[in-house]
Design a protein around this motif. Structure first.
Motif, short mmCIF file in Angstrom:
data_model
loop_
_atom_site.label_atom_id
_atom_site.label_comp_id
_atom_site.label_asym_id
_atom_site.label_seq_id
_atom_site.Cartn_x
_atom_site.Cartn_y
_atom_site.Cartn_z
N GLU A 92 0.82 -1.21 0.00
CA GLU A 92 0.00 0.00 0.00
C GLU A 92 0.85 1.26 0.00
O GLU A 92 0.55 2.24 -0.67
CB GLU A 92 -0.93 -0.01 1.22
CG GLU A 92 -2.01 1.04 1.15
CD GLU A 92 -3.06 0.86 2.23
OE1 GLU A 92 -3.74 1.85 2.54
OE2 GLU A 92 -3.18 -0.25 2.76
N VAL A 93 1.95 1.23 0.79
CA VAL A 93 2.91 2.32 0.79
C VAL A 93 4.18 1.82 0.12
O VAL A 93 4.81 0.89 0.61
CB VAL A 93 3.21 2.82 2.22
CG1 VAL A 93 4.24 3.93 2.18
CG2 VAL A 93 1.94 3.29 2.90
N PRO A 94 4.57 2.39 -1.01
CA PRO A 94 5.75 1.88 -1.73
C PRO A 94 7.03 2.05 -0.90
O PRO A 94 7.11 2.87 0.01
CB PRO A 94 5.81 2.77 -2.98
CG PRO A 94 4.49 3.42 -3.08
CD PRO A 94 3.95 3.53 -1.70
N PHE A 95 8.03 1.25 -1.26
CA PHE A 95 9.35 1.42 -0.66
C PHE A 95 9.87 2.81 -1.01
O PHE A 95 9.75 3.27 -2.15
CB PHE A 95 10.32 0.38 -1.22
CG PHE A 95 10.30 -0.92 -0.47
CD1 PHE A 95 11.24 -1.18 0.51
CD2 PHE A 95 9.34 -1.88 -0.75
CE1 PHE A 95 11.22 -2.38 1.20
CE2 PHE A 95 9.32 -3.08 -0.07
CZ PHE A 95 10.26 -3.33 0.92
N SER A 96 10.45 3.47 -0.04
CA SER A 96 11.02 4.79 -0.27
C SER A 96 12.52 4.65 -0.53
O SER A 96 13.11 3.60 -0.31
CB SER A 96 10.79 5.69 0.94
OG SER A 96 11.62 5.27 2.02
N VAL A 97 13.12 5.74 -0.97
CA VAL A 97 14.56 5.73 -1.20
C VAL A 97 15.31 5.46 0.10
O VAL A 97 16.34 4.77 0.11
CB VAL A 97 15.02 7.06 -1.86
CG1 VAL A 97 14.77 8.26 -0.93
CG2 VAL A 97 16.49 7.00 -2.23
N LEU A 98 14.77 5.93 1.24
CA LEU A 98 15.43 5.68 2.52
C LEU A 98 15.24 4.24 2.98
O LEU A 98 16.09 3.69 3.68
CB LEU A 98 14.93 6.66 3.58
CG LEU A 98 15.35 8.11 3.36
CD1 LEU A 98 14.79 9.02 4.44
CD2 LEU A 98 16.87 8.24 3.33
N ASP A 99 14.14 3.60 2.56
CA ASP A 99 13.98 2.15 2.81
C ASP A 99 15.06 1.38 2.06
O ASP A 99 15.66 0.43 2.58
CB ASP A 99 12.59 1.67 2.35
CG ASP A 99 11.47 2.17 3.24
OD1 ASP A 99 11.71 2.36 4.45
OD2 ASP A 99 10.36 2.37 2.72
#
Length: 382
Positions: A92-99
């Protein structure tokens, strides 16, 4: 319900397998003991996505109602163990660059470098083998696209999730073989068709889910006419990517390859302990076509060091794209091009600060970057 499960699948009659972010590949206690039960299940799945499956049309590639990606092969005439399926779970919430940075896929510095490239309209491909995480990385990098840009995404199966308000999402419509177009379903609309249409919509960025065929030729025409493009591509090296782009069916002349600015290579790396890690193995800057050698010249900007599991900025103070493309576009004189390397250091610290404060959510990062853009904090002074 486990948020750490990425894939659920069956190889045929027998147990269900899952791919877990923490524990890797696992064999579950759930199984199909009879071929009839497995067939009934995949038929139900296919009906749920509105793509009936039969022995005549035994393959389905689609999205489930929750956004998960589905692939089915039906029957035992083309799959000897019987019907099989794979579900790539929707997040639902995509992976972020910080992930991605937290898992070691990419470094703060490499992300800051890509931030500057994307913000300045460079075209790039995220390339690698199947399940290397290239679509996840592409999606994470979309937070670096300025919030006021008009973006058009084109996919055959919807996977991209963008936070931008001015985002046009287009999906190809291909009927199964044997299904008549005149049954109220309309004619086929291919990615090639959508790409041609997107050029009339005046987008600031075009995102293509994956380039496989003749739509790749239109992609390079789009870049030539000033439309930056980001896409994923199936190739394990720059050389193989060039071979595929210049060969059938894409058939882009080698002299046009330099319209592409950067190639991000990503791989699923197996470690000595058996674990599998997704790593950006290199970021490459495309210089151009060398007519003497009849080859495409490129330089490596970042490289992954497997011994230290770190990313090395090889092109520091010597980047072709930063100095010969972006600096010129921004009107930065030759003697002041060092400001771009300072900007990478500044944005590296920005990302580190966000992470230190616990801001890792994909949408939160987008909102923070948008605020910085609106306040002029990200303006590069020449």
């Amino acid at each position: 319900l486990d948020p750490y499960i990425e894939d659920v699948g069956s190889d045929g009659v027998g147990q269900i397998y899952v791919e877990h972010k923490i524990f890797g590949a696992l064999k579950s206690v759930i199984e199909f003991k009879r071929e009839e039960d497995l067939d009934s299940f995949v038929i139900t799945l296919a009906e749920k996505v509105g793509k009936p499956i039969t022995y005549k049309n035994p393959i389905v590639d689609a999205s489930l109602p929750d956004g998960s990606r589905l692939n089915i092969v039906y029957g035992n005439d083309i799959s000897l163990k019987g019907s099989n399926f794979s579900i790539r779970k929707f997040t639902e919430v995509p992976f972020s660059v910080l992930d991605l940075i937290a898992t070691g896929t990419i470094s703060y510095e490499a992300a800051a470098y890509l931030w500057i490239l994307i913000e300045n309209g460079m075209s790039m491909f995220f390339s690698g083998e199947t399940a290397s995480g290239k679509t996840t990385t592409l999606n994470a990098m979309t937070t670096f696209v300025p919030s006021n840009y008009k973006i058009v995404s084109i996919e055959d199966t919807p996977e991209l999730q963008l936070p931008h308000p001015h985002w046009t999402r287009e999906v190809a419509r291909i009927h199964e073989r044997g299904v008549e177009a005149g049954e109220g379903k309309g004619s086929d609309i291919t990615m090639f068709d959508l790409l041609k249409t997107s050029l009339r919509q005046r987008p600031n960025y075009i995102l293509v889910g994956e380039i496989r065929g003749i739509e790749g030729n239109i992609v390079f025409q789009a870049i030539q006419t000033g439309h930056p493009v980001m896409s994923t591509f199936h190739a394990a090296s720059v050389e193989k990517l060039v071979q595929r782009i210049t060969g059938d069916p894409i058939s882009v002349p080698k002299t046009f390859i330099d319209n592409l600015n950067a190639i991000v290579l990503q791989s699923a790396v197996r470690r000595p302990d058996g674990s599998v890690l997704r790593r950006v193995t290199s970021i490459n800057e495309v210089v151009g076509y060398n007519p003497q050698k009849r080859t495409v010249s490129f330089v490596r900007a970042f490289a992954w060091d497997p011994e230290t599991d770190s990313h090395v900025f090889i092109a520091n103070r010597n980047s072709y794209l930063l100095e010969n493309k972006i600096a010129q576009n921004l009107g930065i004189p030759e003697e002041r091009r060092w400001v771009l390397y300072n900007e990478i250091e500044k944005r590296t610290k920005m990302l580190e600060k966000m992470s230190g404060k616990g801001v890792t959510n994909f949408y939160d990062i987008y909102r923070i970057i948008t605020k910085m853009q609106n306040k002029g904090i990200l303006k590069i002074a020449g």
